[in-house]
Design a protein around this motif. Structure first.
Motif, PDB file in Angstrom:
ATOM      1  N   GLY A   1     -11.737 -20.984  10.238  1.00 44.51           N
ATOM      2  CA  GLY A   1     -12.838 -20.384   9.505  1.00 44.51           C
ATOM      3  C   GLY A   1     -14.205 -20.648  10.091  1.00 44.51           C
ATOM      4  N   ARG A   2     -14.240 -21.170  11.314  1.00 43.65           N
ATOM      5  CA  ARG A   2     -15.536 -21.472  11.947  1.00 43.65           C
ATOM      6  C   ARG A   2     -16.104 -20.283  12.701  1.00 43.65           C
ATOM      7  NH1 ARG A   2     -12.602 -26.414  12.840  1.00 43.65           N
ATOM      8  NH2 ARG A   2     -11.887 -25.633  14.860  1.00 43.65           N
ATOM      9  N   LEU A   3     -15.260 -19.279  12.978  1.00 49.84           N
ATOM     10  CA  LEU A   3     -15.706 -18.035  13.600  1.00 49.84           C
ATOM     11  C   LEU A   3     -15.072 -16.866  12.857  1.00 49.84           C
ATOM     12  CD1 LEU A   3     -15.430 -18.775  17.449  1.00 49.84           C
ATOM     13  CD2 LEU A   3     -17.515 -18.647  16.081  1.00 49.84           C
ATOM     14  N   LYS A   4     -15.749 -15.735  12.915  1.00 55.21           N
ATOM     15  CA  LYS A   4     -15.285 -14.519  12.261  1.00 55.21           C
ATOM     16  C   LYS A   4     -14.925 -13.480  13.331  1.00 55.21           C
ATOM     17  CE  LYS A   4     -18.037 -12.983   9.078  1.00 55.21           C
ATOM     18  NZ  LYS A   4     -19.171 -12.320   8.390  1.00 55.21           N
ATOM     19  N   PRO A   5     -13.664 -13.018  13.370  1.00 49.73           N
ATOM     20  CA  PRO A   5     -13.303 -11.980  14.347  1.00 49.73           C
ATOM     21  C   PRO A   5     -13.829 -10.611  13.912  1.00 49.73           C
ATOM     22  CG  PRO A   5     -11.407 -12.461  12.984  1.00 49.73           C
ATOM     23  CD  PRO A   5     -12.508 -13.397  12.528  1.00 49.73           C
ATOM     24  N   ILE A   6     -14.468  -9.911  14.839  1.00 43.59           N
ATOM     25  CA  ILE A   6     -15.003  -8.571  14.544  1.00 43.59           C
ATOM     26  C   ILE A   6     -14.090  -7.493  15.112  1.00 43.59           C
ATOM     27  CG2 ILE A   6     -16.966  -7.018  14.845  1.00 43.59           C
ATOM     28  CD1 ILE A   6     -17.619  -9.426  13.094  1.00 43.59           C
ATOM     29  N   ALA A   7     -13.733  -7.619  16.388  1.00 41.09           N
ATOM     30  CA  ALA A   7     -12.887  -6.607  17.036  1.00 41.09           C
ATOM     31  C   ALA A   7     -12.354  -7.164  18.351  1.00 41.09           C
ATOM     32  CB  ALA A   7     -13.671  -5.322  17.285  1.00 41.09           C
ATOM     33  N   LEU A   8     -11.263  -6.564  18.821  1.00 45.98           N
ATOM     34  CA  LEU A   8     -10.654  -6.953  20.089  1.00 45.98           C
ATOM     35  C   LEU A   8     -11.160  -6.058  21.217  1.00 45.98           C
ATOM     36  CD1 LEU A   8      -7.062  -7.460  18.726  1.00 45.98           C
ATOM     37  CD2 LEU A   8      -8.349  -9.230  19.939  1.00 45.98           C
TER      38      LEU A   8
ATOM     39  N   LEU B   1     -14.413 -10.102  20.082  1.00 47.99           N
ATOM     40  CA  LEU B   1     -15.793 -10.180  19.625  1.00 47.99           C
ATOM     41  C   LEU B   1     -15.810 -10.996  18.344  1.00 47.99           C
ATOM     42  CD1 LEU B   1     -18.785  -9.337  19.697  1.00 47.99           C
ATOM     43  CD2 LEU B   1     -18.118  -7.213  18.521  1.00 47.99           C
ATOM     44  N   VAL B   2     -16.495 -12.140  18.400  1.00 45.41           N
ATOM     45  CA  VAL B   2     -16.556 -13.034  17.242  1.00 45.41           C
ATOM     46  C   VAL B   2     -18.008 -13.257  16.849  1.00 45.41           C
ATOM     47  CG1 VAL B   2     -14.383 -14.237  17.695  1.00 45.41           C
ATOM     48  CG2 VAL B   2     -16.484 -15.060  18.779  1.00 45.41           C
ATOM     49  N   ALA B   3     -18.206 -13.631  15.591  1.00 49.34           N
ATOM     50  CA  ALA B   3     -19.544 -13.921  15.093  1.00 49.34           C
ATOM     51  C   ALA B   3     -19.499 -15.184  14.250  1.00 49.34           C
ATOM     52  CB  ALA B   3     -20.069 -12.749  14.259  1.00 49.34           C
TER      53      ALA B   3
ATOM     54  N   PHE C   1      -7.632 -17.069  23.558  1.00 44.34           N
ATOM     55  CA  PHE C   1      -7.118 -18.435  23.719  1.00 44.34           C
ATOM     56  C   PHE C   1      -8.119 -19.452  23.178  1.00 44.34           C
ATOM     57  CE2 PHE C   1      -6.768 -22.322  26.270  1.00 44.34           C
ATOM     58  CZ  PHE C   1      -5.421 -22.618  26.164  1.00 44.34           C
ATOM     59  N   ALA C   2      -9.413 -19.284  23.516  1.00 47.93           N
ATOM     60  CA  ALA C   2     -10.428 -20.241  23.090  1.00 47.93           C
ATOM     61  C   ALA C   2     -10.861 -20.034  21.651  1.00 47.93           C
ATOM     62  CB  ALA C   2     -11.643 -20.140  24.011  1.00 47.93           C
ATOM     63  N   ALA C   3     -10.852 -18.781  21.199  1.00 47.54           N
ATOM     64  CA  ALA C   3     -11.385 -18.476  19.866  1.00 47.54           C
ATOM     65  C   ALA C   3     -10.396 -18.759  18.740  1.00 47.54           C
ATOM     66  CB  ALA C   3     -11.812 -17.009  19.813  1.00 47.54           C
ATOM     67  N   LEU C   4      -9.102 -18.642  19.008  1.00 49.30           N
ATOM     68  CA  LEU C   4      -8.107 -18.713  17.940  1.00 49.30           C
ATOM     69  C   LEU C   4      -8.216 -19.950  17.050  1.00 49.30           C
ATOM     70  CD1 LEU C   4      -4.768 -17.279  19.392  1.00 49.30           C
ATOM     71  CD2 LEU C   4      -5.955 -16.574  17.313  1.00 49.30           C
ATOM     72  N   PRO C   5      -8.318 -21.162  17.609  1.00 52.65           N
ATOM     73  CA  PRO C   5      -8.396 -22.334  16.718  1.00 52.65           C
ATOM     74  C   PRO C   5      -9.585 -22.270  15.760  1.00 52.65           C
ATOM     75  CG  PRO C   5      -7.999 -23.013  18.988  1.00 52.65           C
ATOM     76  CD  PRO C   5      -8.332 -21.557  19.018  1.00 52.65           C
TER      77      PRO C   5
END
Length: 335
Positions: free
Chosen positions: A229-236, A141-143, A220-224
């Motif tokens: 710093g373009r996305l913020k991880p909220i939870a897995l 979950l990213v924001a 895989f898609a979110a990590l880069p």
């Protein structure tokens, strides 16, 4: 004369019967029994059908496995990308191929989701033989960085204070990210507006620009974008933490049993001889357990699995039933 005629008919019938038995015997001699097929396998190239375009997560893992199997088995292993129709084109190609161990399917968890959303041409539970689950990867979950929460507890609190204010992207109704968010909404009692896109690229782009607030994305898609710093991880969304995202909690720590892991696995046509399936599983799991391969998967956000054919078959059926229930309960319909 009648007697002679009868004798002639009997003689002709006997000769015809003998000719038929000789013909059948000759035919049987050319049929390769499953045991013999297994002993001779493999003696020509093996094709990995991937029902997605080159470059994605499914293609990346399949190509790595194909290159390792080529060394292990001593025959060429080729990747054949067959994208389109939500993976159906690739499934068609494998189901309609000879069940001889030379045409395999490398698919993802959507294989057990799509049949609940649209009439399927094939019953994947009945027409494919599971070989092994290769990898699993959590949706995260990213924001957008401007979203006013950085962990699950504050995320839920922010969304609950403003029902309907926030929107989330997915790459289509019934996609993994859509189902993951609907599952979270149901458990946490959230109202977030769904904005579906036709494809992962457009959905991610809208999130990166800030026109949408959040999404479940594959690790895989979110990590880069997280690392930049373009996305913020909220939870897995899976049950297990990810080495690629240290410090990011799982939703399951707050919502018991919450599990939206995506996964990949290898299949063969259903009638593929069991000894061939076993040998494929043996060589694939050996490749999967290679330390270098495992580390590379971890860096991409995957956990390496390597299950037995029997365990994978049980897992596939349980996933089919789980997502069918979610789709029915949440009233999800295709776009």
């Amino acid at each position: 004369m009648t007697h002679n005629g009868d004798s002639g008919n009997l003689s002709t019938g006997f000769a015809t019967s003998m000719d038929r038995r000789k013909f059948l015997a000759a035919g049987c001699a050319t049929v390769v029994p499953p045991a013999s097929l297994a002993q001779d396998w493999p003696n020509r190239p093996i094709k990995f059908v991937v029902p997605f375009p080159p470059g994605g997560a499914a293609d990346t893992v399949a190509r790595e496995l194909a290159s390792r199997l080529q060394v292990s088995l001593g025959v060429a292993c080729l990747v054949d990308n067959r994208p389109g129709a939500s993976g159906t084109i690739g499934v068609d190609a494998v189901v309609n191929s000879p069940a001889d161990g030379y045409t395999l399917l490398s698919h993802v968890s959507s294989i057990v989701i799509q049949p609940h959303l649209a009439a399927a041409r094939h019953n994947v539970l009945a027409e494919l033989a599971p070989i092994t689950q290769t990898v699993a990867g959590s949706y995260v979950l990213v924001a957008h960085p401007t979203f006013p929460a950085s962990d699950l507890q504050s995320f839920v609190a922010v969304v609950k204070r403003s029902p309907g204010r926030y929107s989330y992207a997915s790459f289509g109704s019934g996609s993994g990210p859509h189902l993951a968010m609907e599952l979270l909404k149901g458990h946490a009692g959230l109202f977030i507006v769904h904005v579906p896109f036709r494809g992962a690229g457009p959905a991610l782009q809208e999130l990166l620009t800030g026109r949408l607030d959040m999404a479940f994305e594959t690790t895989f898609a979110a990590l880069p974008h997280i690392r930049a710093g373009r996305l913020k991880p909220i939870a897995l969304g899976g049950l297990y933490p990810s080495d690629a995202l240290p410090g990011v909690q799982t939703i399951a720590t707050s919502i018991s049993g919450f599990d939206t892991d995506g996964w990949q696995g290898m299949f063969a046509p259903r009638a593929t001889p069991a000894p061939v399936v076993s040998r494929l599983a043996e060589h694939l799991t050996r490749a999967l357990r290679d330390r270098e391969f495992t580390q590379r998967n971890s860096d991409l956000g995957f956990r390496t699995i390597g299950s037995s054919p029997a365990n994978f078959a049980t897992f596939v059926r349980s996933e089919y039933e789980k997502w069918g229930q979610v789709i029915r309960e949440r009233g999800i319909r295709p776009d």
